[in-house]
Structure formats: C-alpha cells, structure tokens
Motif scaffolding. Structure first.
Motif, short mmCIF file in Angstrom:
data_model
loop_
_atom_site.label_atom_id
_atom_site.label_comp_id
_atom_site.label_asym_id
_atom_site.label_seq_id
_atom_site.Cartn_x
_atom_site.Cartn_y
_atom_site.Cartn_z
N LEU A 37 12.77 -0.58 3.67
CA LEU A 37 13.98 0.23 3.65
C LEU A 37 13.82 1.52 2.85
O LEU A 37 14.38 2.55 3.21
CB LEU A 37 15.15 -0.58 3.07
N GLU A 38 13.09 1.45 1.74
CA GLU A 38 12.95 2.60 0.86
C GLU A 38 11.51 2.74 0.38
O GLU A 38 10.74 1.78 0.36
CB GLU A 38 13.86 2.47 -0.37
N HIS A 39 11.17 3.97 0.00
CA HIS A 39 9.88 4.24 -0.63
C HIS A 39 10.12 4.41 -2.12
O HIS A 39 10.72 5.39 -2.56
CB HIS A 39 9.25 5.51 -0.05
N ASN A 40 9.66 3.42 -2.90
CA ASN A 40 9.76 3.47 -4.36
C ASN A 40 8.38 3.27 -4.95
O ASN A 40 7.80 2.17 -4.86
CB ASN A 40 10.71 2.39 -4.90
N TYR A 41 7.85 4.35 -5.53
CA TYR A 41 6.50 4.30 -6.11
C TYR A 41 6.44 3.19 -7.14
O TYR A 41 7.15 3.23 -8.15
CB TYR A 41 6.19 5.66 -6.72
N SER A 42 5.60 2.18 -6.90
CA SER A 42 5.58 0.98 -7.72
C SER A 42 4.18 0.64 -8.19
O SER A 42 3.30 0.35 -7.38
CB SER A 42 6.15 -0.21 -6.93
N ASN A 43 3.99 0.67 -9.50
CA ASN A 43 2.70 0.24 -10.05
C ASN A 43 2.45 -1.24 -9.76
O ASN A 43 1.33 -1.66 -9.48
CB ASN A 43 2.68 0.47 -11.56
N THR B 16 3.06 5.79 6.98
CA THR B 16 3.94 4.81 7.59
C THR B 16 5.35 5.40 7.66
O THR B 16 5.59 6.49 7.14
CB THR B 16 3.95 3.50 6.79
N THR B 17 6.24 4.69 8.29
CA THR B 17 7.65 5.12 8.35
C THR B 17 8.54 4.00 7.83
O THR B 17 8.17 2.81 7.90
CB THR B 17 8.08 5.47 9.78
N LEU C 17 0.82 -1.21 0.00
CA LEU C 17 0.00 0.00 0.00
C LEU C 17 0.85 1.26 0.00
O LEU C 17 0.56 2.23 -0.70
CB LEU C 17 -0.92 0.00 1.23
N HIS C 18 1.93 1.24 0.77
CA HIS C 18 2.77 2.44 0.96
C HIS C 18 3.97 2.50 0.01
O HIS C 18 4.80 3.39 0.13
CB HIS C 18 3.27 2.50 2.41
N HIS C 19 4.06 1.55 -0.91
CA HIS C 19 5.18 1.50 -1.87
C HIS C 19 6.53 1.32 -1.16
O HIS C 19 7.53 1.92 -1.54
CB HIS C 19 5.23 2.76 -2.72
N THR C 20 6.56 0.48 -0.14
CA THR C 20 7.81 0.22 0.57
C THR C 20 8.20 -1.24 0.52
O THR C 20 8.98 -1.72 1.35
CB THR C 20 7.69 0.68 2.04
N GLY C 21 7.67 -1.97 -0.45
CA GLY C 21 7.90 -3.41 -0.52
C GLY C 21 9.16 -3.84 -1.24
O GLY C 21 9.46 -5.03 -1.31
N GLY D 26 4.91 9.68 3.67
CA GLY D 26 4.05 10.69 3.05
C GLY D 26 3.10 10.13 2.02
O GLY D 26 2.65 10.84 1.13
N TYR D 27 2.80 8.83 2.15
CA TYR D 27 1.89 8.19 1.20
C TYR D 27 1.01 7.22 1.97
O TYR D 27 1.50 6.40 2.76
CB TYR D 27 2.68 7.44 0.13
N GLY D 28 -0.30 7.34 1.76
CA GLY D 28 -1.25 6.48 2.44
C GLY D 28 -1.61 5.27 1.61
O GLY D 28 -0.76 4.63 1.00
N TRP D 29 -2.89 4.95 1.57
CA TRP D 29 -3.37 3.79 0.83
C TRP D 29 -3.89 4.27 -0.52
O TRP D 29 -5.08 4.42 -0.74
CB TRP D 29 -4.46 3.07 1.62
N GLY D 30 -2.95 4.57 -1.42
CA GLY D 30 -3.30 5.08 -2.75
C GLY D 30 -3.43 6.58 -2.80
O GLY D 30 -4.00 7.11 -3.76
#
Length: 329
Positions: free
Chosen positions: A142-148, A242-243, A101-105, A251-255
């Motif tokens: 570890l990182e926030h990477n915007y992922s489709n 999330t952190t 959800l948060h693009h941290t996977g 700075g990103y929620g669920w979409g």
C-alpha cells in the motif's frame, strides 16, 4: 574539463571542514581518482586504506546478495518471507521478498525502532525482538516506507536459504569474486579496526543487512563500477522498480534509489548514523561511479561533496532523497 583529480580536490576544499575524517573515490570515463581528508581522534591522518562505516550503503550489498540467490534459482522475489522464516510467520504475514526489497512491506519506517533502543548496541536480535512486539500498521504493497528493519529481515532470509552466515555468503558470492578485500560485513564491535568506532555515538550499529558494511572508498567505488559493467549479472534485477497497489511507481530498486536526470539513468543511495555519513551515485551510461564516506559529528558534509561532484561530472543537477542522517540508516 579539468583533470579528474582537480575536480575532486576542488569539490572537497569547498565543502568539507578541515580535519573531518573522510574518503572519496571516483571512476569516470575510464579514469580513477581517490582523495582522503582529515584526521582521526588520535591525530593520525586518514589514509586510503582506512575502513569507514558505510551505514545504509549496505542495502545495495544486501539487495545484490538476494539477487545472487534469485539469479541462481534458489529464491523468488515473489516468495513470502514467512515461508522461509517460519518462526516469524505470525507478524510477517503476506510480506514477500519483493516487498522487503522495495520498502513496501508495511514495516516500521527508519528511525521508529531505533528510537525505542535503550541498549548500547543495535543488533539483528534487537530488531527482530522489536518487530515481534509491534503490530504492522499497514498492509504490504500500500505504501512505500523506507525501512531499515526490512533489510535486516532480508539478511536473515539470505542466511536461511544459503545455509551460511550473511557475512560469509556476501564474501563468497560478491566480495571475493570482485576482489574486494577492503570491504567486509561486521556485526562485532571493533572489527575491523578503525578509529571511527569511537565516533559512532552511544549506540553502536551492529545489525546486518541494513548496515554492517565497513569499507574503503576505493573498494566501494570498485563495487559500484562492477555493477555498472554488470560483472555479476545482477543489474537487471537490482535496478527493477515496483508499483504500489494504486499503480504508482516506488522509485526504489533492490537497495538503490532509481532516478533519471536529463534522460540519463542514475542510481543513488545515502546513509548515516551518528558519527557516520555516506553517499553514492552511479550511472552506467556515463561510466560514472562515486562514493563519499565520512566520520565524526560533521560527517554529513560529505553528502554535499558527492552531489557537487555528480553535478560537475554529469553536467546536471545532483540527485537527492534516499537515506541520510535524518534517520539512523
């Protein structure tokens, strides 16, 4: 302040080239106004009932679909995706629903998988095929990477938990209760009928979860305002941040992109695909929801219109930074 219609018309006239197919809808302070602009390739003028491809605006619908399952006690944000999609346990590893959800996977950033596409259709099956072939580069959290890709995975999670096709679950849980008959999830070329299909470039976007939503502007602004008023009881979930492991906020929620301007909370998202561009901003405290949708080679100009409208209506600088044409999102 001038009437809402005058503000919208003025913003469109100054930012969109004549002829670009576009549709804008605004709810502000209890008032509603919609505006359509331009012509389709056939020469027909755009009408308010014309559906547009919403690109990554779909992610907030996917986030809401997940939130419906969490609200109803059928899914937990901390659950491992591999425990649900067991056939993909090898590459999903420790990735949780929250990570997706948060693009941290740790999944490939938007544009990476798409750049590998040699097909004429971008589908769920193609996304999963690519994910099974690519090693994950970083550990989750570890990182926030915007992922489709992560949102395509979430759509499949929704299907597995609900026992319904993603489009059907969204219809039953979200669209029908809110009366959004002019919005649908589609993974089939030519459905719904729209001349925009012919403008979407050499690769048709047919994946769901990261995209797949076709909608009128007036339907989408109704959706945004229903979120502002928390009609489905999901607001506390979808606006949760999330952190990362180092403690820094994402700075990103669920979409949704989460922003604060002059003490006012705003939720934003953009989206794009060759031949399509879209952007939303909503603020519950301002009773403000606005969306812009556009088609064709110059569709990205709709982003500036939405920014200008927010700046005028909210009296503050417009937010930027989530989604857009830099990647096919």
């Amino acid at each position: 302040m001038p009437p809402l219609g005058n503000i919208v018309e003025g913003s469109v006239a100054s930012a969109i080239e004549q002829g670009i197919p576009s549709s804008i809808a605004v709810h502000f302070g209890g008032e509603f106004y919609s505006h359509v602009h331009g012509f389709w390739p056939s020469g027909r003028a755009v009408e308010p009932s014309d559906p547009f491809y919403a690109a990554s605006l779909a992610k907030q619908i996917t986030g809401a679909a997940v939130a419906c399952l969490v609200r109803d006690g059928r899914l937990a944000a901390g659950a491992r995706a591999s425990d649900i999609l067991t056939e993909d346990r090898a590459w999903l590893g420790a990735i949780t629903i929250g990570h997706l959800l948060h693009h941290t996977g740790g999944l490939p950033a938007a544009g990476v998988l798409e750049a590998m596409c040699s097909a004429t259709r971008w589908t769920d099956e193609l996304v999963f095929e690519r994910l099974r072939q690519m090693p994950r580069l970083i550990d989750p959290g570890l990182e926030h990477n915007y992922s489709n890709a992560g949102y395509v995975v979430l759509a499949r999670v929704v299907e597995r938990i609900s026992g319904l096709l993603f489009a059907e679950f969204v219809r039953q849980a979200i669209l029908d209760p809110l009366g959004l008959g002019e919005m649908c999830v589609s993974a089939r070329s030519g459905h719904p009928q729209s001349e925009q299909w012919g403008l979407l470039g050499p690769v048709l976007p047919l994946s769901r979860g990261d995209g797949g939503i076709w909608t009128t502007a007036r339907a989408f602004v109704t959706w945004l305002q229903s979120q502002n008023s928390n009609e489905l009881g999901l607001e506390s979930l979808v606006t949760t941040d999330t952190t990362l492991r180092d403690g820094s906020p994402v700075g990103y929620g669920w979409g949704l992109g989460l922003r604060t301007f002059a003490g006012t909370r705003a939720y934003i998202h953009g989206g794009g695909w060759p031949g399509a561009s879209a952007k939303i901003i909503r603020s519950p405290s301002l009773d403000l929801a606005l969306v812009g949708l556009a088609a064709g080679p110059q569709a990205q100009s709709i982003q500036a219109v939405v920014d200008a409208l927010y700046a005028r209506l909210a009296g503050d600088a417009a937010p930027h930074g989530v989604g857009g044409m830099a990647q096919m999102s």
